[in-house]
Design an enzyme around this catalytic site. Structure first.
Site, PDB file in Angstrom:
ATOM      1  N   ASN A  19       0.788  -1.786  -0.884  1.00 24.68           N
ATOM      2  CA  ASN A  19       0.421  -0.040   0.552  1.00 24.68           C
ATOM      3  C   ASN A  19       0.880   1.213   0.213  1.00 24.68           C
ATOM      4  O   ASN A  19       1.390   1.542   1.095  1.00 24.68           O
ATOM      5  CB  ASN A  19      -0.897  -0.462   1.065  1.00 24.68           C
ATOM      6  CG  ASN A  19      -1.748   1.559   1.075  1.00 24.68           C
ATOM      7  OD1 ASN A  19      -2.270   1.546   0.216  1.00 24.68           O
ATOM      8  ND2 ASN A  19      -2.428   1.477   2.433  1.00 24.68           N
TER       9      ASN A  19
ATOM     10  N   LYS B 225      -0.112   4.247   0.208  1.00 29.54           N
ATOM     11  CA  LYS B 225      -0.434   5.062   0.389  1.00 29.54           C
ATOM     12  C   LYS B 225       0.018   6.502  -0.907  1.00 29.54           C
ATOM     13  O   LYS B 225       0.189   6.529  -1.435  1.00 29.54           O
ATOM     14  CB  LYS B 225      -0.150   5.423   1.855  1.00 29.54           C
ATOM     15  CG  LYS B 225      -0.512   4.107   2.697  1.00 29.54           C
ATOM     16  CD  LYS B 225      -0.094   4.035   4.314  1.00 29.54           C
ATOM     17  CE  LYS B 225      -0.488   3.049   4.749  1.00 29.54           C
ATOM     18  NZ  LYS B 225       0.066   3.352   6.122  1.00 29.54           N
TER      19      LYS B 225
ATOM     20  N   HIS C 200     -10.009   1.322   5.106  1.00 29.78           N
ATOM     21  CA  HIS C 200      -7.983   1.495   5.747  1.00 29.78           C
ATOM     22  C   HIS C 200      -8.591   2.192   6.850  1.00 29.78           C
ATOM     23  O   HIS C 200      -9.279   3.491   6.735  1.00 29.78           O
ATOM     24  CB  HIS C 200      -7.439   1.826   4.727  1.00 29.78           C
ATOM     25  CG  HIS C 200      -5.435   1.928   5.006  1.00 29.78           C
ATOM     26  ND1 HIS C 200      -5.448   3.060   6.212  1.00 29.78           N
ATOM     27  CD2 HIS C 200      -5.143   1.179   5.177  1.00 29.78           C
ATOM     28  CE1 HIS C 200      -4.059   2.415   6.876  1.00 29.78           C
ATOM     29  NE2 HIS C 200      -3.982   0.810   5.980  1.00 29.78           N
TER      30      HIS C 200
ATOM     31  N   GLU D 222      -6.702   4.919   7.601  1.00 26.88           N
ATOM     32  CA  GLU D 222      -6.654   5.902   7.288  1.00 26.88           C
ATOM     33  C   GLU D 222      -7.677   6.584   7.234  1.00 26.88           C
ATOM     34  O   GLU D 222      -8.090   8.144   6.933  1.00 26.88           O
ATOM     35  CB  GLU D 222      -4.974   6.201   7.154  1.00 26.88           C
ATOM     36  CG  GLU D 222      -4.023   6.243   7.131  1.00 26.88           C
ATOM     37  CD  GLU D 222      -2.724   5.720   6.809  1.00 26.88           C
ATOM     38  OE1 GLU D 222      -2.661   5.361   6.121  1.00 26.88           O
ATOM     39  OE2 GLU D 222      -2.405   4.705   7.244  1.00 26.88           O
TER      40      GLU D 222
ATOM     41  N   GLU E 160      -5.547  -4.054  10.684  1.00 21.49           N
ATOM     42  CA  GLU E 160      -4.400  -3.683  10.566  1.00 21.49           C
ATOM     43  C   GLU E 160      -4.708  -3.261  12.457  1.00 21.49           C
ATOM     44  O   GLU E 160      -5.164  -1.599  12.876  1.00 21.49           O
ATOM     45  CB  GLU E 160      -3.967  -2.496   9.790  1.00 21.49           C
ATOM     46  CG  GLU E 160      -3.827  -2.971   8.702  1.00 21.49           C
ATOM     47  CD  GLU E 160      -3.284  -2.405   7.050  1.00 21.49           C
ATOM     48  OE1 GLU E 160      -2.102  -2.609   6.919  1.00 21.49           O
ATOM     49  OE2 GLU E 160      -3.400  -1.699   6.922  1.00 21.49           O
TER      50      GLU E 160
ATOM     51  N   GLY F 153       2.504   2.095  10.684  1.00 18.06           N
ATOM     52  CA  GLY F 153       3.854   3.330  11.093  1.00 18.06           C
ATOM     53  C   GLY F 153       4.369   4.225  11.777  1.00 18.06           C
ATOM     54  O   GLY F 153       4.904   5.125  11.721  1.00 18.06           O
TER      55      GLY F 153
ATOM     56  N   SER G  49       3.512  -1.838  10.218  1.00 17.56           N
ATOM     57  CA  SER G  49       4.805  -2.446  10.711  1.00 17.56           C
ATOM     58  C   SER G  49       6.060  -3.590  10.144  1.00 17.56           C
ATOM     59  O   SER G  49       6.822  -4.343  10.749  1.00 17.56           O
ATOM     60  CB  SER G  49       5.817  -1.608  12.533  1.00 17.56           C
ATOM     61  OG  SER G  49       5.037  -0.523  12.756  1.00 17.56           O
TER      62      SER G  49
HETATM   63  P1  13P Z   1       2.874   0.571   7.545  1.00 17.64           P
HETATM   64  O1  13P Z   1       3.329  -0.984   6.781  1.00 17.64           O
HETATM   65  O2  13P Z   1       4.080   1.466   7.152  1.00 17.64           O
HETATM   66  O3  13P Z   1       3.216   0.074   8.807  1.00 17.64           O
HETATM   67  O4  13P Z   1       2.063   0.414   7.277  1.00 17.64           O
HETATM   68  C1  13P Z   1       1.218  -0.611   7.529  1.00 17.64           C
HETATM   69  C2  13P Z   1      -0.516  -0.562   6.193  1.00 17.64           C
HETATM   70  O5  13P Z   1      -0.986   0.485   7.090  1.00 17.64           O
HETATM   71  C3  13P Z   1      -0.627  -1.250   5.353  1.00 17.64           C
HETATM   72  O6  13P Z   1      -1.745  -0.321   4.492  1.00 17.64           O
END
Ligand code: 13P
Length: 251
Positions: free
Chosen positions: A9, A11, A95, A97, A167, A173, A213
């Site tokens: 992803n 983003k 997601h 976010e 997640e 992150g 992560s």
């Molecule tokens: P990270 O791998 O940067 O923690 O992000 C995970 C994520 O949100 C994938 O959709």
């Protein structure tokens, strides 16, 4: 036997040129890898470019979001058919976010999941608890509700094609990964919930990714858990070498 699936992803990262370079590097690094399904999810603006680069390879293309309606007055939105038209086979939905910053609800995710399947796309439906919820012992309740509501009313054929991504928000992150045992416990719970939403046979067919992560150093142990069928990778997917190492950890 469920085939493992690892998705990157990206983003809101990478201009078209940068996305092209990353896609080329990932393609080269994963040449010949067939036993793990690999999906790249760039921004909408880079989908066409990345799709052209991946054409003819085993790597699949995915979008990061879409609207549930086919067309109409929805300024700024992208329809399932438009996503499909660019060569996507997957679409990430719900997601954290998007839930956090764009007020996406389980009801909207459910509409989108149905629309994605109707358009011939495979939804990657994201669920996960916040740190506050985990500390209040609400993980089970939160994840159960998200899975149940997001996947309500799907026919069995569609249901079996869905990918769920667990997640935990506190692991995204932050460099703070769920331990393999913590992740496996929630994945097993999700599979129980899937059995109730559809049936046990269908629940066994659904792939459940872990995200939060994931790095080359922790991927193998996470992916070796019974109910962890791959990963949804953020930061480590922005660099071809680390993403390829994570994919290979799923072999
Ligand atoms: P990270 O791998 O940067 O923690 O992000 C995970 C994520 O949100 C994938 O959709």
């Amino acid at each position: 036997m469920r085939k493992k699936i690892v998705a990157g992803n990206w983003k809101m990262n990478k201009t078209t040129g940068e996305a092209a370079a990353l896609a080329e590097a990932v393609k080269a690094a994963l040449n010949g890898v067939a036993d793990v399904e690999v999906v790249l999810c760039p921004t909408f603006t880079a989908l066409k470019t990345v799709g052209d680069i991946l054409a003819g390879s085993l790597i699949r293309l995915g979008a990061q979001n879409m609207h549930w309606e086919k067309e109409g007055a929805f300024t700024g939105e992208i329809s399932p058919g438009m996503v499909k038209d660019l060569g996507c086979q997957y679409v990430i939905l719900g997601h954290s976010e998007r839930r956090q910053f764009f007020h996406e609800t389980d009801q909207n995710v459910n509409r989108k999941a149905k629309a994605a399947l109707a358009a011939g796309l495979i939804p990657i439906v994201c669920v996960g608890e916040t740190l506050e919820q985990r500390e209040a012992n609400q993980t089970e309740e939160v994840v159960t509700t998200q899975v149940t509501r997001s996947l309500a009313g799907l026919d069995e054929g569609g249901f079996r094609r869905v990918v769920v991504a667990y997640e935990p928000v506190w692991a995204i992150g932050t460099g703070r990964t769920a331990t393999p045992a913590q992740a496996q416990a929630v994945h097993a719970l999700i599979r129980q919930v899937l059995a109730k939403v559809c049936n046990p046979g269908a629940a066994q067919a659904v792939r459940i990714q872990y995200g939060g992560s994931v790095k080359p150093a922790n991927a193998r142990e996470l992916f070796s858990q019974a109910d962890i069928d791959g990963g949804l990778i953020g930061g480590a997917a922005l660099e071809a070498g680390s993403f390829a190492d994570i994919v290979k950890a799923a072999l």
